[in-house]
Each structure stands twice: as structure tokens, then as C-alpha cells.
Design a protein around this motif. Sequence first.
Motif, PDB file in Angstrom:
ATOM      1  N   VAL A  79      38.657  39.563  49.085  1.00  0.00           N
ATOM      2  CA  VAL A  79      37.624  40.575  48.680  1.00  0.00           C
ATOM      3  C   VAL A  79      36.537  40.447  49.411  1.00  0.00           C
ATOM      4  O   VAL A  79      36.211  41.614  49.974  1.00  0.00           O
ATOM      5  N   ARG A  80      36.011  39.427  49.468  1.00  0.00           N
ATOM      6  CA  ARG A  80      34.755  39.216  50.190  1.00  0.00           C
ATOM      7  C   ARG A  80      34.782  39.611  51.662  1.00  0.00           C
ATOM      8  O   ARG A  80      33.973  40.390  52.242  1.00  0.00           O
TER       9      ARG A  80
ATOM     10  N   GLY B 250      34.695  44.571  46.890  1.00  0.00           N
ATOM     11  CA  GLY B 250      34.091  44.468  45.690  1.00  0.00           C
ATOM     12  C   GLY B 250      33.745  45.547  44.939  1.00  0.00           C
ATOM     13  O   GLY B 250      34.172  45.772  43.779  1.00  0.00           O
TER      14      GLY B 250
ATOM     15  N   SER C 134      35.661  46.930  41.638  1.00  0.00           N
ATOM     16  CA  SER C 134      35.065  47.007  40.393  1.00  0.00           C
ATOM     17  C   SER C 134      35.219  48.429  39.857  1.00  0.00           C
ATOM     18  O   SER C 134      35.368  48.257  38.607  1.00  0.00           O
TER      19      SER C 134
END
Length: 591
Positions: free
Chosen positions: A225-226, A231, A235
Motif C-alpha cells: 500500500v505504501r 492509501g 481509504s
Amino acid sequence: MSIADSSPRSALAVADWRRTSRHLVTRLRQRRLPLLAVLVTMAGAGAFGLVTPRLLGSVVDLVAHGGDTAEVLSRVGWMAAAAIAAAVCAGLGIATAASVFESVLAALREDMIEKVLGLPIARVEEVGSGDVLSRATDDVDKVGEAIGKALPSVLMSGAGVVVTVIGLAALDWRFLLVVVAILPIYLTTGRTYLRLAPPVYAQERVAAADRAHHVLGPVQGLPTVRAFDLGARLSVRIDANSWAVVARSMEAAVLRSRLFGRLNLAELIGMSVILAVGFVLVGDGSLTVGATTAAMLFFLAMFEPIGRLMYVLDDLQSGAAALGRIVGVLDETTPTSADATSDDDGSGLVAERIEFGYTAGHPILDDVSVTIRPQEHVALVGVSGAGKSTLAAVLAGIHPPTAGTVRLGGVEVATMRDAARAHRIALLTQEVHVFTGTLRDDLLLGDPDADDERVWQALEKSGAADWVRTLDDGLGTVVGAHGHEIDSMTQQQLALARIDLLDADLVIVDEATADAGSAGAGRLEEAAATVLAGRSALIIAHRLSQAAAADRILHLDSGRVVESGSHDELVAAGGGYSEIWAAWMRGRDEL
């Protein structure tokens, strides 16, 4: 399954209410005598509870007719004794009910965990870990709330209603008109609620499972994800699923509000009927004011358990929806597995014309054939995305191939029992889990019967023995959650020690040294070579030095084996592997 496409493809089943009810009844039948004791004590609590209102009515008559104080005090004493007896019976009933239903919940939880742990890994990945996790945690908790709160309340309320109706009839049969007046309201309310609530609560549980799935996926894949800056995108997805849970919860709240409003209407109508009947009976001399007072108190006593029964329909529906999801898992079928004692024909691992894809129409492996002879070490190389890890998972039996067969010693891997397969094929990846407990217990997962001498031998082979000797408690050191912190390289060494203790026929090493530094990777390679000596091995080579040391190399490209041979043969051939090797050597020279 990628994080970007983390929706489950085939959800676990949800049992219908008939199957769910049969399951619960079967559990309760195993505890008939304690359950009978619950019914008797709760009926006793209801009967003693009627003594106080009846005596209060008689006190009214005594006062109206100028009775003496001694008689009033006598009735007060009996009321106190009855209240104590009702409290004792209720306490015994609740305690016995808690024992019965908590034992049912414990057995249900054990069966659920056992079933989940026994599900094929491919099936768990197919449905999504969020769905499985929510059933093993949230749904079990919901059933626990229903069993601990709703079922005892149902039994107590049912006993109280029956006893109270009998008490009203004993005063005067015409008071039963109140039952005629309010019963249709309760029946209509209950039927409407039971018709509308189950799908609402079932959808609420599904929404909660989807939310857990979309939260758990990014957490498990946080580095990815990073790395890809997902993100914000994820989200939004989590936010949408969270609001879906809110929407379903609001639907349930509206249903509850309507339920409570109708219960209040029934209370108003019931009290009005009691007053009207009492007025007529007192007027014609058929009944005293005290008896009418007792009838009103009886009704209020009856309304309380009826109201409590209707109130717990909310918990019952939520619990029933959760129980249906749990029973759906318990009913999950597993494929017939081969006997662990099947003969080994000595052929090693033979995979023929393997095809596999996570979704239909998107193959990752295409017509792949692999042979790993006993004690042979085969290296698998290829660019990122070539399908190496997927092939490792298929050969390990985690994913059954969509076409073709994988056999170990002549036995088809897909038909082996999970326990048997795990003892014959070990898969070591970059992700190593350290189990909570002592270091000894963690290592003995590979061989529960191993003594300390055997454990130390495995630690010596894996290169972790010197580290263990530095620990104050040695093999007794607590590791895992809240235990002694272990770095990633040592975790890999411990995993190699477990594999040595497991003594599997075939070990598949999936880039297990990729996260270690140069010095650490070299130590891990030496440890892996020591542990793998004398065993068949498939090594997904992150470092080509591992491939060069293997007996044979398979070059995988776009899901196909494009080259096969020894290191010297493939370098001399001048093909794709030769180019990869040359590039790798140039990189080392530049360092």
C-alpha cells in the motif's frame, strides 16, 4: 489475490433458519436435564412472583373493610417470603441457564475454530480472510450475546407469561379477555418483525464482513500500500464499506423503534381492558376491588415478561443471523483426501501440464511441467511477475491447478489431507510467523515429539544456535506477541530449524533470503543449504548464486517454462538465463 482486487470471489455459505434451528436444538438436547432444571426454577420464580400482587389485592380489601394491623403485617411477611423465594428461584435459573448456554457457546466456538483451521488454504484465500475472520470473531461474539442474554430471557419470559395467565384465570376467567385483546397485536408485531428483521440483520453481518475484509487486506499488505501510494484509494473503499454497515444498522434501528411503539400500544390496550372488566365485575358484585387490583398487577407482571421477550427479538435476530453464518462454515464440505499412509513410488514431485489462474480467463501458469527427483535441488528463476510464487503455491498444494496434475511419490497432492501434505511438502516464504509461547514450543511445531537434543541439532543446522545461547532462558524464552523481539533474519533461521524438525520430503523455498542484507543473505543461504541437504528442494532464487548451486534450473517467463538445464548448460546456450546471469554478474562487479 492483489490488494487492488480484494473482493472475495465465492463467499462461504449461510445456513437457512431451519438448518440453524436444528443445529441449536441438537446442541440443547445434549443438555436436557440442566435445561429442564432451568425451566422448573424459572416457572417457580414466576409463580412466587404472583404471590405479592395477589396479597397486595387482599390488603386492599382488608383496609377497605377495616381489617386489623396484624392481618396486614402477616400478608406483608408472606409477600417478603415470596419475594425471597422468587429471587432464589430466578437466581438458580439464571445461573443454571448460564452454565447450559455458555457450554453450548464454548462447544460452538471450538467447532468453529476447528473447522476454520481445517479449511483448505485455497478456500480461505478464495472467500477472503475478512469473511472467515468476521465469522470466527464478530459472529461468535454475537451468538454469545444472544445465548448469554436472549435465550435465558426467552425461557424466563415464557414461564412468567404462562404462570401469569393461569393466575388471571384463577381470579376470574373474564380477565382472559385481555389476552384476546393484546395477543393479535403481539402476534402481528412478532410476525412482522420476524419477516423483516432476518434479511436486515443478515445484510448487516455481511456488510460487517465486507468491511473487515477491506480493512484487513490493506493492513496485511501495508508495505505494498505504501509502495504504490494506495492509501487514499483504499481509504475510499473502506469508507464506503463502513457507511454500508451504518446504513444497515440504521435499518435495524428503525425496525426496533417500530417494535417498541407497538409494544407500548399493546400495554395501553391491555390496561384499558383490565380496568373495563374490573369495573363491570366490581359493579355487579362478582369481584372485589382488591381482586381487581391484583388482576391489574398480574397484567403488569405479565406485560413485563412479554415486553422482555419482544425486546430480545432484536438480540435473537442478530444472534440467529450470526449463527446462520457460523453453521454455514460448519457445513462447509472439504474434498476427499488421500490416506497419509499411501505408498511412495519414489518418483519425487511430478507436475504435468499445469494451468492456473486466480480468476477465470486470466491464466498465470500455462502448460507448465516440472519434475523434481528425490534429493534433487531445482532452482526457479524469472523476472518479477513471471508466476514463480504462484507455481510454488500450486506445487505445495495450496492452490489446486485448474488443469493438469501435481503428484508427490505417485499421490496427487490435491487429494492429500492438509496435515499429511504439510508433513511431506514444506513451503518457506519471506513471511515467517513467530507463534506466541516459548521458543521450544515454537520449534516443536515441526516435530512435537522431538527432544531438546534434536531441537539443538536443528538450530545448529539453521545457524540460530549461537543466538539462542545468548538468551537468558534459552529454549524457554517467550517469543511472539509481547515476547522477546526477533529480527527478520533470525526468524528465517528459526523457520529453517522447524523445517529440519519437520523432515519433509520436499521443501519449497520462496525467496526466503530476499529481505536480508548481503551478509545476512549469505548466512541464510549457507543455513538453507545445510538444512536442505539430502532433501528434494525447489528454490525460487532471488540471488542467482542460489541458482548456480542448484542441480537444475527452470527459467519461467510469463507463466511458461522457457529454459531448463544446469547452470553451465544454460549459460552456454546464450538464452534468457544467460542474459540474466550476465546482468547479475555485472551488478556484482560494480559493487
